[in-house]
Scaffold this active site. Structure first.
Site, PDB file in Angstrom:
ATOM      1  N   ASN A  83      22.541   4.242 -14.660  1.00 51.04           N
ATOM      2  CA  ASN A  83      22.205   3.463 -15.852  1.00 51.04           C
ATOM      3  C   ASN A  83      23.393   2.570 -16.204  1.00 51.04           C
ATOM      4  O   ASN A  83      24.440   2.652 -15.563  1.00 51.04           O
ATOM      5  CB  ASN A  83      21.807   4.387 -17.001  1.00 51.04           C
ATOM      6  CG  ASN A  83      22.928   5.321 -17.401  1.00 51.04           C
ATOM      7  OD1 ASN A  83      23.939   4.893 -17.940  1.00 51.04           O
ATOM      8  ND2 ASN A  83      22.779   6.603 -17.096  1.00 51.04           N
ATOM      9  N   ARG A  84      23.245   1.746 -17.200  1.00 52.26           N
ATOM     10  CA  ARG A  84      24.236   0.703 -17.478  1.00 52.26           C
ATOM     11  C   ARG A  84      25.365   1.136 -18.412  1.00 52.26           C
ATOM     12  O   ARG A  84      26.188   0.307 -18.791  1.00 52.26           O
ATOM     13  CB  ARG A  84      23.533  -0.535 -18.065  1.00 52.26           C
ATOM     14  CG  ARG A  84      22.685  -1.267 -17.027  1.00 52.26           C
ATOM     15  CD  ARG A  84      21.894  -2.399 -17.669  1.00 52.26           C
ATOM     16  NE  ARG A  84      22.757  -3.440 -18.218  1.00 52.26           N
ATOM     17  CZ  ARG A  84      22.358  -4.339 -19.120  1.00 52.26           C
ATOM     18  NH1 ARG A  84      21.121  -4.312 -19.577  1.00 52.26           N
ATOM     19  NH2 ARG A  84      23.195  -5.244 -19.557  1.00 52.26           N
TER      20      ARG A  84
END
Ligand code: CTP
Ligand code: CA
Length: 234
Positions: free
Chosen positions: A34-35
């Site tokens: 994920n970011r």
């Protein structure tokens, strides 16, 4: 660099902060991620150290330019499962737990021993994912008296009203003492220096909103932690 004297209102307290984003392996060379950069969690750890706490940072894949403060003890983890085991191990000794890490909600049902090759999956590949356990819910279930547990929620929302509504629902569902919510999107919340937090208490009431650098929002969150500990202590 401006040196600001911080109140030593966390002196003598042990605080555990999780930060970054977990990665779930697909095969030896690939993962689902994920970011999350880890920037907000690392800022909270540093802010807690500035206020006199003993700080442990459980770090899941911080961005290369995100460096924990040297006063902070760092435990590196990879997957949601490793993060969960580590949090379980360190939680017993913690006065405050802040779950700022972005935890993968699912992991790959069967991780391939060798690299997946296109010729074995012509045209399309389907991965089966299984839900990971909720780490913070487990910590809440074993919370000891005087322990404060804080969750985070990054939400895609249409505006501040929806953010508050989602924060209220999530804090009650999770049973945590505080929840810090922020709005995220394709161009919002990640890879940016500034952040904006809406902080709700265990009843879902907004106790603070803060925006500015991740250091400013970190201190605003710790202000809310100190205030929550005062009200529950009396
Ligand atoms: N969290 C956790 N264990 C998980 C998933 C999330 O401990 N398996 C924690 C996060 O670190 C965060 C809080 O729960 O502090 C809220 O995470 P979030 O992803 O917003 O909530 P979910 O319960 O996973 O719900 P959803 O993603 O569907 O909104
Ligand atoms: Ca989630």
């Amino acid at each position: 660099l401006a040196l600001v004297e911080r109140p030593q209102d966390l002196r003598g307290l042990s605080i555990v902060v999780s930060a970054g984003g977990t990665r779930e392996p697909i095969d030896p060379v690939r993962y689902l991620g994920n970011r999350s950069s880890g920037r907000q969690g690392v800022a909270i750890a540093r802010a807690a150290a500035d206020r006199g706490a003993d700080v442990t940072l459980v770090a899941a894949h911080l961005d290369a330019d995100v460096r924990p403060d040297p006063r902070v003890d760092v435990i590196a983890v990879g997957t949601a499962e490793e993060l969960g085991r580590t949090m379980d191990a360190v939680a017993a000794g913690a006065d405050v737990i802040v779950m700022a890490a972005a935890v993968a909600d699912y992991s790959v049902a069967s991780i391939a021993e060798g690299k997946l090759r296109k010729q074995d999956f012509p045209g399309a590949l389907t991965l089966e994912l299984v839900e990971n356990r909720d780490i913070v819910a487990g910590l809440v279930g074993r919370r000891r008296p005087g322990q404060t547990i804080v969750a985070f929620a990054a939400e895609t929302v249409s505006g501040e009203d929806e953010l508050r509504e989602r924060a209220r629902a999530k804090v009650i569902r999770k049973g945590v003492d505080l929840l810090a919510a922020n709005a995220v999107g394709w161009t919002q919340g990640f890879e940016v220096v500034d952040n904006s937090l809406t902080i709700v208490d265990r009843e879902g009431e907004v106790v603070a909103t803060a925006s500015g650098s991740k250091d400013d929002t970190a201190h605003a969150l710790l202000d809310a932690v100190v205030a929550a500990r005062r009200t529950t202590a009396t």
